[in-house]
Structure formats: structure tokens, C-alpha cells
Design an enzyme around this catalytic site. Structure first.
Site, short mmCIF file in Angstrom:
data_model
loop_
_atom_site.label_atom_id
_atom_site.label_comp_id
_atom_site.label_asym_id
_atom_site.label_seq_id
_atom_site.Cartn_x
_atom_site.Cartn_y
_atom_site.Cartn_z
N GLY A 1 0.84 -1.19 0.00
CA GLY A 1 0.00 0.00 0.00
C GLY A 1 0.88 1.24 0.00
O GLY A 1 2.05 1.17 0.40
N GLN B 1 2.87 9.92 1.75
CA GLN B 1 4.18 9.25 1.68
C GLN B 1 4.98 9.69 0.44
O GLN B 1 6.18 9.46 0.39
CB GLN B 1 4.02 7.73 1.65
CG GLN B 1 3.48 7.15 2.96
CD GLN B 1 3.40 5.64 2.89
OE1 GLN B 1 2.43 5.09 2.40
NE2 GLN B 1 4.44 4.97 3.35
N CYS C 1 6.48 -0.35 6.97
CA CYS C 1 6.04 0.88 6.29
C CYS C 1 7.18 1.37 5.42
O CYS C 1 8.32 1.42 5.88
CB CYS C 1 5.67 1.93 7.34
SG CYS C 1 5.04 3.46 6.64
N LEU C 2 6.88 1.73 4.18
CA LEU C 2 7.92 2.23 3.28
C LEU C 2 8.55 3.52 3.83
O LEU C 2 9.67 3.85 3.48
CB LEU C 2 7.35 2.50 1.87
CG LEU C 2 6.90 1.25 1.09
CD1 LEU C 2 6.24 1.66 -0.22
CD2 LEU C 2 8.07 0.31 0.84
N HIS D 1 -4.04 0.87 7.98
CA HIS D 1 -2.69 1.44 7.97
C HIS D 1 -2.62 2.64 7.02
O HIS D 1 -2.09 3.71 7.39
CB HIS D 1 -1.69 0.35 7.55
CG HIS D 1 -0.26 0.80 7.45
ND1 HIS D 1 0.75 0.28 8.23
CD2 HIS D 1 0.34 1.70 6.62
CE1 HIS D 1 1.90 0.86 7.90
NE2 HIS D 1 1.68 1.72 6.92
N GLU D 2 -3.18 2.47 5.82
CA GLU D 2 -3.09 3.55 4.81
C GLU D 2 -3.98 4.73 5.17
O GLU D 2 -3.59 5.88 4.98
CB GLU D 2 -3.47 3.01 3.42
CG GLU D 2 -2.60 1.89 2.90
CD GLU D 2 -1.11 2.18 2.96
OE1 GLU D 2 -0.72 3.36 2.88
OE2 GLU D 2 -0.33 1.22 3.11
N HIS E 1 -2.32 7.02 7.52
CA HIS E 1 -1.36 7.95 6.89
C HIS E 1 -2.03 9.27 6.51
O HIS E 1 -1.40 10.33 6.52
CB HIS E 1 -0.76 7.33 5.63
CG HIS E 1 0.45 6.46 5.87
ND1 HIS E 1 1.58 6.92 6.50
CD2 HIS E 1 0.70 5.17 5.57
CE1 HIS E 1 2.49 5.94 6.57
NE2 HIS E 1 1.96 4.86 6.01
ZN LIG Z 1 2.95 3.09 5.91
#
Ligand SMILES: [Zn+2]
Length: 193
Positions: free
Chosen positions: A49, A54, A113-114, A155-156, A159
Site C-alpha cells: 500500500g 508518503q 512501512c515504506l 494502515h493507509e 497515513h
Molecule cells: Zn505506511
């Protein structure tokens, strides 16, 4: 399409609340391009995701998806619903998502997480959620999801409100670097969101 630069923890864009998009915004070439670029960036970094903040865009959009694995299952997986469950996430673009937990049941599982490279931790999330959002054509979506897909969506969506998975951990006992995660904690594939 372009591969976008991913903001890492500490960049203020990850802590800001993203703004909703209007129907006209959604259909604009700028937003359509952003969505295409987010998919390409997610694939490049093997994420499951990716949320707009991000990639330094303060708008309420995320993309997600993990194609089903092909090939054999290992014997360990046979009686493990979670493993089977995590093998795929439908390809999706969600805009202005709103989430409501269904019931009170929560589940703990590993997240990465990226924007927080090489770190894993166990995070409690609602097991099942109701989601309302728009897709990339501006059409209203309503769905109920559970398991790993519900985890990714939570999670997304976090963000978009400046919340990182670390904020959702109830303690840091499980916090681990990726190498140690592979050595001690999992035979599973890496999960990046
Ligand atoms: Zn993340």
C-alpha cells in the site's frame, strides 16, 4: 509514469492531516497522474500500500494491492488461515476513505512501512471494518473487509491523518529490524505499506 520519492519518518508531511478531494479534483489529470505514479512507486518498492502523504502529496488518496501468489503452499500454511488470507489484497485506489470498525474484535499482526524502512512491529487493528470511499473515477464505494486487507486499509487511512503504525502499537516489545525479523520472527514474506 514516474517513480516518486518516498518520505521517511521525520518528514513533517507524514504528520500532517491530508485534505479531501472534490469530485472535480478526482477527475483532474493531475490527480489521475498522481494515482498512476503512486501505483508505479508502490510496485518499484514492493509495497502493498502507499498513501499520498508518503509521496509528499497532502491529499486523501491511497493505493493498495498484492496479487495472489501462484505456486505451491508449504505444509506449514495448510492450517493457517492468516497466511492464506495475507496472500492477496485486491488492487484498489481509495479516495476520502472513512472507516468504521465492525464489532470490537481486534487482531495483532506484523506491519512495516515504506516510510519507516527496515523496521517491523506487531500492531493491533480491527479485524473487520466497513469502508466508504470514492474510487479513481469518482464513484462511491461501500464495502466490508476483514483480515489482512482490513489491516492494510487501516494502515493507509492512518497515513491520511498523520498517524504511523508505531503510534498504534500498545508496546514496543515486538519492535524489530528487518534482518532480525527474518532470523527470529517469521518465515513470512516482508510486508511494506
Ligand atoms: Zn505506511
Amino acid at each position: 509514469m514516474s517513480i516518486l520519492k518516498v518520505a521517511r519518518m521525520g518528514h513533517p508531511v507524514l504528520r500532517a492531516k491530508a485534505r479531501p478531494l472534490s469530485a472535480a479534483d478526482i477527475r483532474s489529470p493531475r490527480v489521475q497522474q498522481l494515482i498512476d505514479d503512486m501505483f508505479e512507486t508502490m510496485r518499484e518498492y514492493q509495497g502493498i500500500g502507499l498513501a499520498a502523504p508518503q509521496v509528499h502529496a497532502g491529499v486523501r488518496v491511497f493505493v493498495a494491492g498484492l496479487p495472489p501468489k501462484t505456486g505451491r503452499e508449504t505444509p506449514d500454511d495448510d492450517d493457517d488461515d492468516d497466511d492464506r488470507d495475507r496472500q492477496s489484497v485486491p488492487l484498489m485506489t481509495l479516495i476520502n476513505p472513512e472507516i468504521t470498525p465492525v464489532g470490537r474484535e481486534t487482531a495483532d499482526d506484523w506491519e512495516g512501512c515504506l516510510s519507516i524502512p527496515d523496521i517491523r512491529g506487531r500492531v493491533p487493528r480491527a479485524r473487520e471494518i466497513a469502508v466508504r470511499a470514492y474510487d479513481r473515477t469518482g464513484k462511491r464505494i461501500e464495502m466490508r473487509v476483514s483480515g489482512f486487507t482490513a489491516r492494510v486499509i487501516q494502515h493507509e487511512t492512518d497515513h491520511l491523518d498523520g498517524i504511523l503504525f508505531l503510534d498504534r502499537m500498545t508496546n514496543f516489545v515486538s519492535l524489530t529490524f528487518l534482518d532480525e525479523f527474518g532470523r527470529f520472527w517469521s518465515h513470512r514474506e516482508v510486508v511494506e505499506e
